[in-house]
Design a protein around this motif. Structure first.
Motif, PDB file in Angstrom:
ATOM      1  N   ALA A  10       0.805  -0.969   0.006  1.00 57.30           N
ATOM      2  CA  ALA A  10      -0.053   0.011  -0.052  1.00 57.30           C
ATOM      3  C   ALA A  10       0.904   1.238  -0.027  1.00 57.30           C
ATOM      4  O   ALA A  10       1.970   1.107   0.665  1.00 57.30           O
ATOM      5  CB  ALA A  10      -0.984   0.065   1.204  1.00 57.30           C
ATOM      6  N   SER A  11       0.641   2.173  -0.649  1.00 55.00           N
ATOM      7  CA  SER A  11       1.295   3.504  -0.993  1.00 55.00           C
ATOM      8  C   SER A  11       0.334   4.734  -0.591  1.00 55.00           C
ATOM      9  O   SER A  11      -0.721   4.563  -0.575  1.00 55.00           O
ATOM     10  CB  SER A  11       1.817   3.558  -2.279  1.00 55.00           C
ATOM     11  OG  SER A  11       0.847   3.702  -3.457  1.00 55.00           O
ATOM     12  N   GLY A  12       0.896   5.938  -0.570  1.00 55.03           N
ATOM     13  CA  GLY A  12       0.467   7.015   0.055  1.00 55.03           C
ATOM     14  C   GLY A  12      -0.219   7.877  -1.107  1.00 55.03           C
ATOM     15  O   GLY A  12      -0.703   7.384  -2.062  1.00 55.03           O
ATOM     16  N   GLY A  13      -0.491   9.136  -0.786  1.00 54.05           N
ATOM     17  CA  GLY A  13      -1.637   9.896  -1.393  1.00 54.05           C
ATOM     18  C   GLY A  13      -1.042  10.397  -2.765  1.00 54.05           C
ATOM     19  O   GLY A  13       0.235  10.494  -3.155  1.00 54.05           O
ATOM     20  N   VAL A  14      -1.826  10.200  -4.229  1.00 53.97           N
ATOM     21  CA  VAL A  14      -1.596  10.601  -5.297  1.00 53.97           C
ATOM     22  C   VAL A  14      -2.265  11.764  -5.558  1.00 53.97           C
ATOM     23  O   VAL A  14      -3.480  11.991  -5.383  1.00 53.97           O
ATOM     24  CB  VAL A  14      -1.828   9.725  -6.361  1.00 53.97           C
ATOM     25  CG1 VAL A  14      -1.782  10.129  -7.761  1.00 53.97           C
ATOM     26  CG2 VAL A  14      -1.300   8.186  -6.271  1.00 53.97           C
ATOM     27  N   LEU A  15      -1.480  13.071  -5.291  1.00 53.08           N
ATOM     28  CA  LEU A  15      -2.142  14.299  -5.437  1.00 53.08           C
ATOM     29  C   LEU A  15      -1.352  15.195  -6.095  1.00 53.08           C
ATOM     30  O   LEU A  15      -0.613  15.825  -5.990  1.00 53.08           O
ATOM     31  CB  LEU A  15      -1.837  14.900  -3.934  1.00 53.08           C
ATOM     32  CG  LEU A  15      -2.437  16.223  -3.258  1.00 53.08           C
ATOM     33  CD1 LEU A  15      -3.953  16.002  -3.241  1.00 53.08           C
ATOM     34  CD2 LEU A  15      -2.019  16.276  -1.883  1.00 53.08           C
ATOM     35  N   GLY A  57       0.756   7.020   8.892  1.00 58.27           N
ATOM     36  CA  GLY A  57       0.733   8.064   7.617  1.00 58.27           C
ATOM     37  C   GLY A  57       1.852   7.529   6.720  1.00 58.27           C
ATOM     38  O   GLY A  57       2.882   7.366   7.139  1.00 58.27           O
ATOM     39  N   LEU A  58       1.275   7.149   5.392  1.00 60.81           N
ATOM     40  CA  LEU A  58       2.154   6.637   4.388  1.00 60.81           C
ATOM     41  C   LEU A  58       3.093   7.573   3.874  1.00 60.81           C
ATOM     42  O   LEU A  58       3.931   7.642   3.036  1.00 60.81           O
ATOM     43  CB  LEU A  58       1.347   6.022   3.325  1.00 60.81           C
ATOM     44  CG  LEU A  58       1.082   4.520   3.874  1.00 60.81           C
ATOM     45  CD1 LEU A  58      -0.308   3.922   3.026  1.00 60.81           C
ATOM     46  CD2 LEU A  58       1.972   3.512   3.700  1.00 60.81           C
ATOM     47  N   GLY A  59       2.441   8.823   4.135  1.00 62.36           N
ATOM     48  CA  GLY A  59       3.108  10.002   3.206  1.00 62.36           C
ATOM     49  C   GLY A  59       2.249  10.325   1.739  1.00 62.36           C
ATOM     50  O   GLY A  59       1.690   9.548   1.459  1.00 62.36           O
ATOM     51  N   ASP A  60       2.716  11.203   0.839  1.00 62.75           N
ATOM     52  CA  ASP A  60       2.427  11.522  -0.341  1.00 62.75           C
ATOM     53  C   ASP A  60       3.262  10.676  -1.271  1.00 62.75           C
ATOM     54  O   ASP A  60       4.453  11.134  -1.403  1.00 62.75           O
ATOM     55  CB  ASP A  60       2.259  12.924  -0.506  1.00 62.75           C
ATOM     56  CG  ASP A  60       0.835  13.446   0.045  1.00 62.75           C
ATOM     57  OD1 ASP A  60      -0.083  12.865   0.560  1.00 62.75           O
ATOM     58  OD2 ASP A  60       1.064  14.660   0.112  1.00 62.75           O
ATOM     59  N   GLN A  61       2.712   9.751  -2.087  1.00 59.63           N
ATOM     60  CA  GLN A  61       3.772   9.169  -2.944  1.00 59.63           C
ATOM     61  C   GLN A  61       3.817  10.171  -4.131  1.00 59.63           C
ATOM     62  O   GLN A  61       4.893  10.388  -4.780  1.00 59.63           O
ATOM     63  CB  GLN A  61       2.907   7.882  -3.674  1.00 59.63           C
ATOM     64  CG  GLN A  61       3.767   7.244  -4.759  1.00 59.63           C
ATOM     65  CD  GLN A  61       3.205   6.021  -5.160  1.00 59.63           C
ATOM     66  OE1 GLN A  61       2.085   5.935  -5.538  1.00 59.63           O
ATOM     67  NE2 GLN A  61       3.927   5.006  -5.348  1.00 59.63           N
ATOM     68  N   ILE A  62       3.034  10.997  -4.710  1.00 57.03           N
ATOM     69  CA  ILE A  62       2.911  12.034  -5.842  1.00 57.03           C
ATOM     70  C   ILE A  62       2.419  13.200  -5.344  1.00 57.03           C
ATOM     71  O   ILE A  62       1.222  13.284  -4.805  1.00 57.03           O
ATOM     72  CB  ILE A  62       2.487  11.579  -7.230  1.00 57.03           C
ATOM     73  CG1 ILE A  62       3.062  10.300  -7.497  1.00 57.03           C
ATOM     74  CG2 ILE A  62       2.349  12.823  -7.870  1.00 57.03           C
ATOM     75  CD1 ILE A  62       2.653   9.795  -9.089  1.00 57.03           C
ATOM     76  N   ALA A  63       3.161  14.511  -5.172  1.00 57.01           N
ATOM     77  CA  ALA A  63       2.657  15.580  -4.753  1.00 57.01           C
ATOM     78  C   ALA A  63       3.536  16.834  -5.102  1.00 57.01           C
ATOM     79  O   ALA A  63       4.773  16.455  -5.455  1.00 57.01           O
ATOM     80  CB  ALA A  63       2.423  15.726  -3.438  1.00 57.01           C
ATOM     81  N   GLY A  64       3.010  18.038  -5.309  1.00 60.39           N
ATOM     82  CA  GLY A  64       3.896  19.011  -5.689  1.00 60.39           C
ATOM     83  C   GLY A  64       4.709  19.309  -4.386  1.00 60.39           C
ATOM     84  O   GLY A  64       4.642  18.890  -3.255  1.00 60.39           O
ATOM     85  N   GLU A  65       5.158  20.663  -4.642  1.00 59.57           N
ATOM     86  CA  GLU A  65       6.114  21.179  -3.464  1.00 59.57           C
ATOM     87  C   GLU A  65       5.348  21.687  -2.383  1.00 59.57           C
ATOM     88  O   GLU A  65       4.397  22.267  -2.548  1.00 59.57           O
ATOM     89  CB  GLU A  65       6.933  22.206  -4.168  1.00 59.57           C
ATOM     90  CG  GLU A  65       8.045  23.054  -3.180  1.00 59.57           C
ATOM     91  CD  GLU A  65       8.853  24.005  -3.469  1.00 59.57           C
ATOM     92  OE1 GLU A  65       9.792  23.570  -4.246  1.00 59.57           O
ATOM     93  OE2 GLU A  65       8.731  25.198  -3.489  1.00 59.57           O
ATOM     94  N   ARG A  66       5.712  21.164  -1.039  1.00 68.29           N
ATOM     95  CA  ARG A  66       5.055  21.586   0.126  1.00 68.29           C
ATOM     96  C   ARG A  66       6.124  22.699   0.835  1.00 68.29           C
ATOM     97  O   ARG A  66       6.968  22.577   0.684  1.00 68.29           O
ATOM     98  CB  ARG A  66       4.763  20.403   1.044  1.00 68.29           C
ATOM     99  CG  ARG A  66       4.083  20.749   2.307  1.00 68.29           C
ATOM    100  CD  ARG A  66       3.793  19.251   3.283  1.00 68.29           C
ATOM    101  NE  ARG A  66       3.205  19.982   4.239  1.00 68.29           N
ATOM    102  CZ  ARG A  66       1.878  20.009   4.483  1.00 68.29           C
ATOM    103  NH1 ARG A  66       1.266  19.994   3.587  1.00 68.29           N
ATOM    104  NH2 ARG A  66       1.598  20.381   5.800  1.00 68.29           N
TER     105      ARG A  66
END
Length: 383
Positions: free
Chosen positions: A47-52, A286-295
């Motif tokens: 299982a992986s984290g958020g695709v955002l 919390g898995l964290g975000d797998q794909i996301a822009g800059e935070r």
């Protein structure tokens, strides 16, 4: 911090350039984690984290599409060796699918349908879809999202088009004659009210409902029940009081001597959080975000943790006696990074093997994941 992260990203970009456009099936078989041994009845679940997909991610996917649309396959190729080798792979699609050409990032996310195709090609079997962005484009967004996942051959849990769908757990086949129920819930929808007369459109976190759904899934034949929870405090590595309390109650719930829930997978914090065995059940806060822009942090500075995540990998073995629970015999986490410059998901263990200067990033993720004593319960770091 920013300079250091840019140095890491540049090093990863060099390593990824040659193979970025290639499908991950060209990876060396020896580097792939093995599935559960055939014939034992055991299976592996990842299982992986958020695709955002923020605007920068959409721009990258459009570039990778080469003028023919969006292409998320190269972006996800770094995760494919882990995902495709599992018997069952779950993702978290945090956004809805937008109408044709109407795509956007933060604050109202609407992603192109190609993201679902990219996830399916990578090897994912299903996605949780309950998140605080589930209603970013109203009911139409939910319908488009689930229709798109259906066309991609992927199961989904957490949002629904009709009441009957909202009452039915997603059941996935993890191995011959082994059925896994996937349930998904969110803490809220960013203030967007549930559609009038459609309270089933988005599953909200409600302890009684979660347990009722888990028990119903078990009665429907599920051997293993997995619950995805969109919860926690954004940007906070430590699980908050709500997460800890709810995890304790959910993992303590049982029917007879069999727990109602076999695994909990968390998202929403946008940074990696700890893994912990609670009442004998593994919880990924919390898995964290797998794909996301800059935070960015509160001061507006780049926060590299927003592009760090893990893949959880759990090997389940059959009950030792009739009517018993399926046991997790091996628990692993795989540290990842979404390289903003290259626009690629990076397996940090493999990147280290290739000479990338990412040891500090990998070790920081490891420290967070193990911060609640999971190593003592057997959690190990994998590739």
């Amino acid at each position: 911090m920013i300079t250091r992260s840019r140095q890491v990203a540049l090093a990863l970009t060099v390593l990824l350039t040659a193979g970025a456009a290639c499908q991950a099936r060209d990876h060396e078989p020896s580097a792939r984690p093995a599935p559960a041994p055939a014939g034992t009845g055991a299976f592996t679940l990842v299982a992986s984290g958020g695709v955002l997909p923020h605007a920068s991610v959409l721009d990258r996917a459009l570039f990778d599409g080469g003028g023919t649309g969006y292409d998320f396959r190269p972006m996800l190729a770094g995760a494919e060796p882990v995902v495709s080798r599992a018997d069952l792979a779950l993702c978290h699609l945090e956004t809805v699918i937008g109408a044709d050409g109407d795509y956007a990032g933060d604050p109202l996310f609407k992603s192109p349908p190609e993201v679902a195709h990219g996830l399916a090609v990578t090897g994912y079997d299903g996605c949780s879809t309950a998140s605080d962005h589930s209603l970013d484009d109203g009911v139409d967004g939910i319908h488009r999202t689930l229709d798109t996942l259906d066309r991609s051959g992927m199961r989904h849990a957490g949002t629904a088009r009709v009441a009957a769908e909202g009452r039915t757990a997603a059941i996935l086949n993890a191995a011959p004659a082994v059925q896994v129920a996937h349930l998904s819930y969110t803490h809220g929808t960013n203030g967007n009210p549930l559609p009038l007369g459609q309270p089933w459109a988005v599953d909200l976190i409600d302890e009684k409902k979660i347990l009722a759904d888990a028990r119903a899934a078990r009665k429907a034949g599920a051997e293993v029940v997995v619950v995805s929870l969109h919860w926690g405090t954004e940007g906070q590595e430590k699980p908050d009081k709500m997460q800890l309390a709810l995890a304790g109650r959910l993992t303590a719930a049982a029917t007879g001597d069999r727990p109602d829930i076999d695994l909990i997978l968390g998202t929403h914090a946008h940074v990696p959080q700890a893994y912990e065995k609670v009442n004998g059940t593994w919880v990924v806060y919390g898995l964290g975000d797998q794909i996301a822009g800059e935070r960015t942090d509160a001061r507006g500075a780049r926060d590299p943790r927003g592009n760090q995540s893990t893949i959880g990998r759990f090997t389940f073995a059959p009950p030792e006696r009739s009517g018993g629970r399926w046991r997790v015999t091996r628990a692993e986490f795989v540290p990842q990074l979404y390289d903003l410059d290259a626009g690629r998901v990076v397996n940090l263990g493999r990147a280290l093997d290739q000479g990338a200067d990412v040891l500090g990033v990998r070790d920081r993720i490891r420290a967070v994941v193990l911060s609640r004593g999971a190593a003592q319960d057997g959690l190990v770091m994998g590739k």
